[in-house]
Design a protein around this motif. Structure first.
Motif, short mmCIF file in Angstrom:
data_model
loop_
_atom_site.label_atom_id
_atom_site.label_comp_id
_atom_site.label_asym_id
_atom_site.label_seq_id
_atom_site.Cartn_x
_atom_site.Cartn_y
_atom_site.Cartn_z
N LEU A 156 0.82 -1.22 0.00
CA LEU A 156 0.00 0.00 0.00
C LEU A 156 0.85 1.27 0.00
CD1 LEU A 156 -2.66 -1.13 2.63
CD2 LEU A 156 -2.83 -1.18 0.14
N HIS A 157 2.16 1.09 0.28
CA HIS A 157 3.02 2.28 0.44
C HIS A 157 3.62 2.69 -0.91
CE1 HIS A 157 6.00 4.97 2.14
NE2 HIS A 157 5.40 4.83 3.33
N ILE A 158 3.43 3.93 -1.25
CA ILE A 158 3.87 4.40 -2.57
C ILE A 158 5.40 4.29 -2.75
CG2 ILE A 158 3.86 6.82 -1.80
CD1 ILE A 158 3.22 7.59 -4.71
N ASN A 159 6.16 4.58 -1.68
CA ASN A 159 7.63 4.54 -1.83
C ASN A 159 8.14 3.12 -2.04
OD1 ASN A 159 7.61 7.25 -1.51
ND2 ASN A 159 8.32 7.25 0.62
N VAL A 160 7.47 2.17 -1.40
CA VAL A 160 7.88 0.76 -1.59
C VAL A 160 7.60 0.36 -3.04
CG1 VAL A 160 7.59 -1.61 -0.80
CG2 VAL A 160 7.34 0.27 0.83
N CYS A 161 6.40 0.72 -3.49
CA CYS A 161 6.04 0.36 -4.87
C CYS A 161 6.96 1.07 -5.87
CB CYS A 161 4.59 0.75 -5.15
SG CYS A 161 3.43 -0.32 -4.26
N ASP A 166 11.13 0.84 -10.07
CA ASP A 166 12.45 1.22 -10.59
C ASP A 166 13.27 -0.02 -10.94
OD1 ASP A 166 11.83 3.85 -10.26
OD2 ASP A 166 12.92 4.10 -8.37
N LEU A 167 13.19 -1.02 -10.08
CA LEU A 167 13.97 -2.25 -10.33
C LEU A 167 13.35 -3.07 -11.47
CD1 LEU A 167 16.30 -4.02 -9.59
CD2 LEU A 167 15.04 -4.84 -7.61
N LEU A 183 -0.91 -1.42 -11.14
CA LEU A 183 -0.31 -0.44 -10.21
C LEU A 183 -0.59 0.98 -10.69
CD1 LEU A 183 1.63 -0.03 -7.71
CD2 LEU A 183 3.43 0.24 -9.41
N LYS A 184 -0.46 1.19 -11.97
CA LYS A 184 -0.68 2.51 -12.56
C LYS A 184 -2.12 2.97 -12.25
CE LYS A 184 0.79 4.74 -16.84
NZ LYS A 184 -0.22 5.35 -17.64
N ALA A 185 -3.04 2.03 -12.36
CA ALA A 185 -4.44 2.37 -12.09
C ALA A 185 -4.67 2.59 -10.59
CB ALA A 185 -5.34 1.24 -12.60
N ARG A 186 -3.99 1.80 -9.76
CA ARG A 186 -4.17 1.89 -8.30
C ARG A 186 -3.67 3.23 -7.77
NH1 ARG A 186 -1.59 -0.86 -3.70
NH2 ARG A 186 0.00 -1.84 -5.01
N PHE A 187 -2.59 3.75 -8.34
CA PHE A 187 -2.04 5.04 -7.89
C PHE A 187 -2.23 6.09 -9.01
CE2 PHE A 187 0.37 2.12 -5.14
CZ PHE A 187 0.25 2.74 -3.91
N GLU A 190 -0.85 9.65 -8.50
CA GLU A 190 0.54 9.84 -8.05
C GLU A 190 1.45 10.02 -9.27
OE1 GLU A 190 1.56 10.34 -5.17
OE2 GLU A 190 -0.11 9.66 -3.92
N PRO A 191 1.95 11.24 -9.48
CA PRO A 191 2.73 11.50 -10.71
C PRO A 191 3.96 10.60 -10.85
CG PRO A 191 2.24 13.54 -9.54
CD PRO A 191 1.76 12.43 -8.68
N TYR A 192 4.68 10.32 -9.71
CA TYR A 192 5.89 9.51 -9.88
C TYR A 192 5.56 8.10 -10.35
CZ TYR A 192 10.33 7.29 -9.61
OH TYR A 192 11.45 6.58 -9.98
N ILE A 193 4.50 7.51 -9.76
CA ILE A 193 4.11 6.16 -10.17
C ILE A 193 3.70 6.16 -11.64
CG2 ILE A 193 2.34 4.35 -9.86
CD1 ILE A 193 4.27 4.11 -7.66
N GLN A 194 2.98 7.20 -12.04
CA GLN A 194 2.57 7.29 -13.45
C GLN A 194 3.81 7.32 -14.36
OE1 GLN A 194 -0.75 7.08 -14.43
NE2 GLN A 194 -0.85 6.58 -12.25
N PHE A 195 4.78 8.15 -13.97
CA PHE A 195 6.01 8.28 -14.77
C PHE A 195 6.80 6.97 -14.78
CE2 PHE A 195 10.62 8.85 -14.25
CZ PHE A 195 10.94 9.31 -15.52
N ALA A 196 7.01 6.40 -13.57
CA ALA A 196 7.87 5.21 -13.46
C ALA A 196 7.24 3.99 -14.14
CB ALA A 196 8.16 4.90 -12.00
#
Lengths: 207, 280
Positions: A156-161, A166-167, A183-187, A190-196
């Motif tokens: 559930l934690h954005i930084n963990v995801c 990244d990996l 994941l993209k849909a779940r967050f 969140e701009p970083y998740i969208q980008f990554a």
């Protein structure tokens, strides 16, 4: 021909050991004031009963980086459950250097880490989960991608995801495409998740 | 009688055992190389099959067969003055720094590992004699080690093919070598100037007494090690060096990727690694 190089003018096999090499003396040597003695004690105690606990204990107070490196190498070479448990405990250390050295050591132990990684990736502390993903970075184990996919599907934690995505950019295969999309849909906000995730999807798609 | 073969799981078992004993790890892509040498030894020892041979290897009290196999498993291809820029660095940059720091008249100590058949330590000896004026004022000890006892014998004998000496200047050839049949024999003065010893870098009992070196040449050896063995070797060298001592690796190797114990030194001739002066 005047040869000035001298062959072995003094014996170079000098025995400078200050202590006996029995386990008791070696473990005592871990606290010797001389770092060279501590390094040799840490190197030589690899076969001693109880050495893992003593080495982990020493790491908590050891300030000399050269001694720390040798202790980590010995713990990695031991790779037994006690040594691994000691390394894992440093994931909760407040000392970033100690933590990073422990992560580097654990990367060398794919088979020994495999049984406990699932628990680390489910730890209550998100920092520990991030460090567990860091261990996966260069862990030579066939389950690495599967573990990362479980992280991006469940954590559930954005930084963990984010760390896992990244990996996945590096190690992901086609199997990661659907979990990344989820994941993209779940967050979605969140701009970083969208980008990554976009980057990971593009890289895996091009591969 | 059927020819012995090595199954995939036997290869796996062997490579784990060999890694534990020597620190050298072979990948599946090296199977042809490894299998060929094991099969040769199965025949030579009349073991019959891998299983019997592996038992011999593991349990022989003398360890003689493990040594025989190790000798065959290590690659010993080299030549005189290979990566000469590091020898230039030795005489132009390292030795001047070393003698400025020296506070006594003890010999300057150089360790060359692996010795292979002696090309590197003899190259160092020639370079010192030919290119370093300080050799008139300072004693230098050159110690050279290898895990392979067979190659150490060859190094002590000092006889080389024309290919091994192809980059040695003609003047040096006349001075230090004598043609013998179709080979070249290095002179006795140089043979006596280098002390050859057997060392398994992965065995702490072997390396414990190697101390107080000013310079270590360890080129193109660590590439055969895995990450953990490379790190252990870097730590062994750390204890073998004096504070401020230098280590020269092969041109494709980087200490920065192995250990944080050393400082990078960017000399005109080469990038080398130095044990900090303040280290203990």
């Amino acid at each position: 021909m005047p040869l000035i190089i001298k062959k072995n003018s003094e014996p170079f096999f000098r025995d400078e050991r200050k202590r006996n090499r029995d386990c008791c003396s070696l473990l005592e040597g871990l606290a010797d004031p001389d770092p060279t003695t501590r390094r040799w004690a840490a190197r030589d105690c690899i076969d001693c009963l109880g050495a893992a606990a003593a080495l982990v204990g020493r790491l908590k107070v050891e300030q000399d980086i050269s001694v720390r490196e040798v202790i980590f190498t010995t713990l990695t070479r031991m790779g037994d459950p006690l040594a691994v448990a000691g390394l894992v405990a440093f994931l909760r250390s407040e000392d970033p250097a100690l933590r990073n050295e422990a992560i580097e050591a654990m990367k060398q132990l794919p088979d020994e880490m495999a049984p406990i990684l699932r628990n680390l990736l489910a730890d209550a502390d998100p920092d520990v989960r991030i460090f567990a993903v860091n261990i996966l970075e260069s862990l030579r184990h066939p389950q690495v991608e599967a573990w990362l996919l479980a992280v991006i599907d469940n954590d559930l934690h954005i930084n963990v995801c984010s760390t896992a995505v990244d990996l996945l950019c590096e190690v992901g295969t086609e199997a990661a495409l659907e979990p990344l999309a989820r994941l993209k849909a779940r967050f979605a906000d969140e701009p970083y998740i969208q980008f990554a995730t976009a980057l990971a999807l593009a890289r895996i798609g091009q591969a | 009688m059927t020819e012995p073969t090595i199954k995939a799981e036997e290869f796996q078992k062997f490579r784990e055992f060999f890694y534990r004993k020597t620190g050298i790890r072979y990948e599946t892509s090296n199977r042809y190389f490894v299998d060929k040498r094991i099969l040769e030894r199965i025949v030579a020892t009349k073991s019959g099959d891998f299983r019997s041979y592996f038992t011999l290897l593991r349990f022989q009290a003398s360890g003689e067969e493990l040594q025989q196999l190790t000798n065959r498993m290590t690659v010993n291809e080299t030549y005189f003055l290979r990566e000469e820029f590091q020898f230039q660095c030795l005489v132009n940059s390292l030795l001047p720094e070393i003698i400025i720091r020296k506070t006594d008249n003890t010999p300057i100590r150089i360790w060359s590992i692996p010795s292979s058949s002696g090309e590197e330590p003899y190259s160092i000896a020639m370079y010192l004699l030919e290119r370093w004026p300080g050799i008139n004022d300072w004693d230098v000890e050159i110690i050279s080690s290898d895990i392979d006892t067979g190659i150490l014998r060859k190094a002590r004998i000092g006889r080389y093919s024309s290919r091994a000496v192809q980059y040695v200047p003609a003047l040096w050839m006349r001075k230090y070598f004598k043609p013998v049949e179709d080979e070249y024999q290095i002179c006795d003065d140089l043979r006596e100037a280098v002390e050859f010893t057997q060392v398994n870098l992965a065995a702490t009992a072997d390396t414990r007494s190697y101390r107080d070196f000013d310079v270590i040449f360890c080129r193109n050896l660590l590439i055969y090690f895995d990450d953990l063995s490379r790190k252990a070797a870097a730590e062994t060298f750390y204890d073998a060096l004096k504070p401020g001592g230098y280590i020269c690796l092969g041109h494709s190797e980087s200490m920065s990727r192995i250990s944080s114990l050393y400082q990078v030194r960017n000399f005109v001739e080469a990038i080398l690694y130095q044990k900090p002066l303040e280290a203990r």
